[in-house]
Design a protein around this motif. Sequence first.
Motif, PDB file in Angstrom:
ATOM      1  N   MET A   1       0.890 -14.408   9.281  1.00 34.89           N
ATOM      2  CA  MET A   1       0.206 -13.207   9.753  1.00 34.89           C
ATOM      3  C   MET A   1       1.079 -11.971   9.575  1.00 34.89           C
ATOM      4  N   LYS A   2       2.379 -12.118   9.883  1.00 40.75           N
ATOM      5  CA  LYS A   2       3.290 -10.988   9.758  1.00 40.75           C
ATOM      6  C   LYS A   2       3.409 -10.523   8.315  1.00 40.75           C
ATOM      7  N   ASP A   3       3.570 -11.489   7.407  1.00 39.43           N
ATOM      8  CA  ASP A   3       3.702 -11.133   6.002  1.00 39.43           C
ATOM      9  C   ASP A   3       2.409 -10.528   5.460  1.00 39.43           C
ATOM     10  N   LYS A   4       1.286 -11.061   5.891  1.00 43.08           N
ATOM     11  CA  LYS A   4      -0.007 -10.597   5.397  1.00 43.08           C
ATOM     12  C   LYS A   4      -0.257  -9.136   5.752  1.00 43.08           C
ATOM     13  N   MET A   5       0.243  -8.717   6.892  1.00 45.21           N
ATOM     14  CA  MET A   5       0.039  -7.355   7.341  1.00 45.21           C
ATOM     15  C   MET A   5       0.626  -6.329   6.370  1.00 45.21           C
ATOM     16  N   PHE A   6       1.743  -6.681   5.738  1.00 44.53           N
ATOM     17  CA  PHE A   6       2.418  -5.781   4.816  1.00 44.53           C
ATOM     18  C   PHE A   6       2.206  -6.150   3.345  1.00 44.53           C
ATOM     19  N   ASP A   7       1.393  -7.163   3.125  1.00 48.37           N
ATOM     20  CA  ASP A   7       1.167  -7.659   1.767  1.00 48.37           C
ATOM     21  C   ASP A   7       0.430  -6.619   0.914  1.00 48.37           C
ATOM     22  N   LEU A   8       0.981  -6.325  -0.251  1.00 57.90           N
ATOM     23  CA  LEU A   8       0.360  -5.358  -1.163  1.00 57.90           C
ATOM     24  C   LEU A   8      -0.110  -6.016  -2.456  1.00 57.90           C
ATOM     25  N   ALA A   9      -0.237  -7.335  -2.451  1.00 56.00           N
ATOM     26  CA  ALA A   9      -0.647  -8.051  -3.658  1.00 56.00           C
ATOM     27  C   ALA A   9      -1.964  -7.507  -4.197  1.00 56.00           C
ATOM     28  N   GLU A  10      -1.975  -7.225  -5.503  1.00 51.08           N
ATOM     29  CA  GLU A  10      -3.133  -6.698  -6.229  1.00 51.08           C
ATOM     30  C   GLU A  10      -3.430  -5.227  -5.932  1.00 51.08           C
ATOM     31  N   LYS A  11      -2.651  -4.607  -5.047  1.00 52.13           N
ATOM     32  CA  LYS A  11      -2.814  -3.177  -4.803  1.00 52.13           C
ATOM     33  C   LYS A  11      -2.192  -2.393  -5.959  1.00 52.13           C
ATOM     34  N   VAL A  12      -2.875  -1.333  -6.362  1.00 52.16           N
ATOM     35  CA  VAL A  12      -2.344  -0.446  -7.411  1.00 52.16           C
ATOM     36  C   VAL A  12      -1.794   0.797  -6.731  1.00 52.16           C
ATOM     37  N   VAL A  13      -0.490   1.026  -6.892  1.00 51.50           N
ATOM     38  CA  VAL A  13       0.187   2.123  -6.210  1.00 51.50           C
ATOM     39  C   VAL A  13       0.804   3.065  -7.240  1.00 51.50           C
ATOM     40  N   LEU A  14       0.443   4.328  -7.148  1.00 53.69           N
ATOM     41  CA  LEU A  14       0.945   5.348  -8.072  1.00 53.69           C
ATOM     42  C   LEU A  14       2.005   6.178  -7.365  1.00 53.69           C
ATOM     43  N   VAL A  15       3.201   6.242  -7.945  1.00 54.28           N
ATOM     44  CA  VAL A  15       4.321   6.965  -7.339  1.00 54.28           C
ATOM     45  C   VAL A  15       4.765   8.091  -8.266  1.00 54.28           C
ATOM     46  N   THR A  16       4.586   9.335  -7.832  1.00 56.49           N
ATOM     47  CA  THR A  16       5.084  10.458  -8.638  1.00 56.49           C
ATOM     48  C   THR A  16       6.570  10.661  -8.340  1.00 56.49           C
ATOM     49  N   GLY A  17       7.273  11.228  -9.311  1.00 55.08           N
ATOM     50  CA  GLY A  17       8.721  11.336  -9.159  1.00 55.08           C
ATOM     51  C   GLY A  17       9.336   9.953  -9.053  1.00 55.08           C
ATOM     52  N   GLY A  18       8.730   9.008  -9.769  1.00 56.17           N
ATOM     53  CA  GLY A  18       9.073   7.602  -9.611  1.00 56.17           C
ATOM     54  C   GLY A  18      10.436   7.181 -10.103  1.00 56.17           C
ATOM     55  N   THR A  19      11.072   8.008 -10.937  1.00 55.54           N
ATOM     56  CA  THR A  19      12.397   7.634 -11.440  1.00 55.54           C
ATOM     57  C   THR A  19      13.522   8.355 -10.701  1.00 55.54           C
ATOM     58  N   GLY A  20      13.180   9.123  -9.661  1.00 54.66           N
ATOM     59  CA  GLY A  20      14.178   9.871  -8.908  1.00 54.66           C
ATOM     60  C   GLY A  20      14.884   9.030  -7.860  1.00 54.66           C
ATOM     61  N   LEU A  21      15.743   9.682  -7.082  1.00 55.13           N
ATOM     62  CA  LEU A  21      16.576   9.012  -6.079  1.00 55.13           C
ATOM     63  C   LEU A  21      15.741   8.178  -5.118  1.00 55.13           C
ATOM     64  N   LEU A  22      14.733   8.786  -4.500  1.00 55.74           N
ATOM     65  CA  LEU A  22      13.876   8.061  -3.564  1.00 55.74           C
ATOM     66  C   LEU A  22      12.761   7.305  -4.276  1.00 55.74           C
ATOM     67  N   GLY A  23      12.240   7.884  -5.344  1.00 52.56           N
ATOM     68  CA  GLY A  23      11.148   7.262  -6.079  1.00 52.56           C
ATOM     69  C   GLY A  23      11.479   5.859  -6.552  1.00 52.56           C
ATOM     70  N   LYS A  24      12.676   5.675  -7.052  1.00 50.19           N
ATOM     71  CA  LYS A  24      13.100   4.344  -7.507  1.00 50.19           C
ATOM     72  C   LYS A  24      13.060   3.339  -6.365  1.00 50.19           C
ATOM     73  N   GLU A  25      13.553   3.766  -5.211  1.00 49.38           N
ATOM     74  CA  GLU A  25      13.573   2.877  -4.049  1.00 49.38           C
ATOM     75  C   GLU A  25      12.157   2.524  -3.601  1.00 49.38           C
ATOM     76  N   PHE A  26      11.274   3.513  -3.607  1.00 47.96           N
ATOM     77  CA  PHE A  26       9.879   3.258  -3.234  1.00 47.96           C
ATOM     78  C   PHE A  26       9.254   2.232  -4.176  1.00 47.96           C
ATOM     79  N   CYS A  27       9.474   2.425  -5.475  1.00 48.77           N
ATOM     80  CA  CYS A  27       8.893   1.519  -6.478  1.00 48.77           C
ATOM     81  C   CYS A  27       9.409   0.097  -6.306  1.00 48.77           C
TER      82      CYS A  27
END
Length: 262
Positions: A1-27
Amino acid sequence: MKDKMFDLAEKVVLVTGGTGLLGKEFCETLSDYGANVIVVDLNESDCKKQAESLAKKYGTKAIGVKADITNRNEVAKMVSEVVKKLGKVDVLVNNAAGKSKNFYAKFEDYPLEDWEKVMSVNLTGAFLCAQAVGKQMAKQNSGSIINISSVYGIKAPDQRIYKGTKINTPAVYSASKAGLIGLTTYLATYWADKNIRVNCISPGGVFNNQENEFVKKYSEKTPLGRMANKNELSGAVLFLASDASSYVTGHNLVVDGGLTIW
């Protein structure tokens, strides 16, 4: 249940500034929890290399897309490409932020072109991305938009911690980040009936090899006694991207080590 709450499987996430200091970590974090991540930035080669690395490391789908988010046509093309390849966009992280040639100029002398350049990325770019992605999310009747603001969007910078250093924080940064918070609350109500949640994260200072004197002064103003490490914002992004925050919208999540409570 705990893992499922944060599960992003099959979700499509778009991150702008994705290669920057924070963007890389988010990705990295989003991919680690199963998301198919779209890495968006200005350097096509960097975007594609990072996407390839994410796909190989986490076994997810990842795409690198070059796009100038200040250009409406490029933003529209970016969203169209993502939808064509992956069918949807579940989460948008408006993380891109700009600097200019005279970014640290005194307020009295701040060039209009520098003001406009920073605003075009920090605020107008977020508007264009939210507009284009939001249209797609409205069709899906679901989505999460996360705007990356700053504590300086809610409080004034303490000018004293910059004295004797080569840096400062300009008015355009504060103004653009405050604007992001306003955009967040507006869109949270505007798209509520489409099941689109819109939230904001306001980080405190992140350590990035700044001058020792600045780091010392900043840390002394923070209850936790230090600046944030670059990976310490990713948990907030994961929370707002996942079903763990399914009843959270219009919120500004402050992640600052306590800076704003002193």
